[in-house]
Scaffold this active site. Structure first.
Site: not given
Length: 237
Positions: A102, A165, A189
């Site tokens: 991310e 998350c 992820h």
């Protein structure tokens, strides 16, 4: 936070880290199952990697609650307890076909489903009065390249969603920005595990062992890279 302008700089051993005895302390977190699932591959992969960490690292694993607020409290406590050099938080992104690193954490909670305590915040900030977003302090492109070099599918993700998350990713980034500027950290992820995919109409999956291998590559790249590589990893939509 501006994007890096220089190519990767690598040196012998973990760049920018000076842990005792030449070892680097890494805090790796996963989540408990949520939304009625029996397992969460993030925790299974984190546990597996902690049992056999990359060379010259001490990996400490912690399982976080899938609950808004509580998860960030648990993360903060884990950081204070372990005093890590690097933090990588890991979550499940069912439906994605690869391991995704991310790039951006949003200051936004907007839950499509309830968390494990039944909470469902809508259009609320993770931290009131804080910046709208933070970039990860990991070399995200170098991490993706390392996972691919290990023979596994990976990509840079431009959104961690707006569920727990992203809540944890933003909580970590805010902690780094406001209290622990020498700490580096980010969020990864994972797709469904194969057993989950079998119950999800054959959605893409990644074995827990492969996920752990990918996370090891992320950690190694993060510790060995001071400036991210310049390569196209953006998105058109």
């Amino acid at each position: 936070m501006p994007a890096p302008d220089d190519p990767t700089e690598e040196g012998p051993g973990p760049a920018g880290f000076a842990a005792a005895g030449g070892r680097t302390r890494v805090l790796l977190t996963g989540f408990e199952p949520f939304d009625g699932a029996r397992v969460n591959p993030s925790w299974e992969a984190v546990r597996l990697l902690a049992a056999a960490p990359p060379a010259r690292t001490d990996v400490i694993s912690r399982r976080l609650s899938c609950v808004f607020g509580r998860a960030n409290d648990e993360l903060r406590e884990a950081v204070a307890e372990t005093e890590p050099d690097l933090v990588v938080c890991v979550g499940q992104a069912g439906g994605r076909p690869d391991l995704t690193v991310e790039r951006v954490a949003l200051n936004l909670d907007d839950a499509r489903i309830p968390d494990n305590a039944g909470r469902r915040p809508l259009d609320e900030p993770v931290v009131a009065g804080a910046p709208a977003a933070y970039f990860a302090s990991l070399p995200v492109k170098a991490c993706v390249a390392a996972v691919r070099a290990a023979g596994l599918p990976a990509s840079v993700s431009q959104t961690a969603g707006t569920f727990v998350c992203n809540h944890v990713f933003y909580g970590l980034a805010h902690l780094i920005a406001t209290e622990r500027p020498s700490l580096r950290g980010g969020f990864v992820h994972l797709p469904y595990s194969p057993e989950q995919a079998a119950d999800a109409n054959g959605a893409p999956s990644l074995s827990v062992r492969d996920a752990a291998t990918g996370l090891a590559a992320v950690i190694t790249a993060a510790l060995g890279t001071t400036v991210d590589i310049r390569t196209a990893e953006g998105a058109t939509h």
